[in-house]
Design an enzyme around this catalytic site. Structure first.
Site: not given
Length: 290
Positions: A162, A265
């Site tokens: 992330h 991400e």
């Protein structure tokens, strides 16, 4: 032998914003900081000295006395074994909230591991081994995430690196390489749409899961290439910025910091990865300056 869910501060002698971890200093190759919590890379800069990862100045996280306030907002959280709220587990899974074990470190690299234990079994019943490897090269940072099924039954998971990228002004940033790619729009009930723009701008909230994207995207600022972002093993690319309204709802991020970050991400979010007993999966993301 260390427990997989316990925190051993002697293994993590350095701090950044009060987060215990390990500082990698490879001179001209670059510097990075990896937190004990979540094996989370929270800082990286190459020889130019420019910080490339965003870390909220008001984030919480594991403290040196072992108390955990909240997930770390910034850097590269590991979402495992659930991406976002796409399941019944805690958002983004438990891996980012637990301390990891240090296995190896060198001047420009390290490896950390998380295995199942009492803490993970509160959320997920399976036996597993997860490993994160970080490696710096000249002008580049590579993160490799590996999952091994050590259970006697198959299991499925979703996952992501992330990555929070730091930018001066998100309104000047464009992403190249996603034209014509279908995506799930999380701001519109996850409806599947197709990006029409050659260059994606971020004027407000964006929350997209790109399906089967190209392996490389570029982040540019006024036609100047800032970063080339590539991935392998992950089937999706997520692009997220909370925009001004949602940023005001985030207690662990200053209201105006939506202007200074963009998440790009590497993910397996739209479909789960399934591993039979003994099987191994791995995925990586690489950030290159320019």
């Amino acid at each position: 032998m260390h427990s997989e869910s316990s925190f051993h501060p002697d293994d993590f002698p350095d701090t950044l914003q009060d987060l215990p971890g390990i500082r990698l200093d490879a001179g001209a190759v670059g510097q990075a900081f990896v937190a004990a919590q979540g094996a989370q890379v929270v800082s990286w800069h190459a020889a130019d000295g420019i910080e490339r990862l965003y870390l909220s100045p008001s984030t919480g996280g594991l403290t040196r006395d072992g108390r955990k306030a909240m997930p770390i907002r910034g850097g590269v959280p590991i979402c495992f074994p659930q991406f976002s709220d796409r399941g019944s587990m805690v958002k983004h899974g438990f891996a980012r909230n637990l301390p990891w074990r240090l296995d190896q470190r060198a001047q420009a690299s390290l490896t950390m591991t998380q295995r199942d234990g009492d803490a993970s079994r509160q959320h997920w019943p399976h036996a597993f081994e997860a490993q994160l490897s970080v490696r710096m090269e000249f002008g580049a940072l590579e993160i490799l995430f590996t999952v091994v099924n050590t259970d006697s039954v198959a299991f499925s998971f979703t996952t992501a690196l992330h990555t929070y990228l730091r930018v001066d002004d998100i309104r000047q940033i464009r992403l190249l390489g996603l034209e014509g790619v279908a995506y799930q729009d999380a701001t519109d009930g996850c409806k599947v749409k197709t990006q029409q723009e050659t260059a994606l701008s971020i004027p407000a909230e964006v929350d997209r899961v790109y399906l089967n994207p190209p392996g490389i995207v570029r982040m540019v600022e006024q036609d100047r290439s800032l970063l080339t972002i590539s991935q392998q093993g992950f089937c999706d690319t997520v692009v997220w910025n909370p925009g001004p309204d949602r940023a005001r709802m985030l207690a662990d991020m200053p209201d105006e910091d939506w202007l200074h970050m963009l998440c790009v991400e590497a993910a397996c979010a739209s479909a789960a990865v399934t591993l039979a007993p003994g099987e191994r999966w791995e995925g990586s993301q690489r950030l290159c300056v320019g």
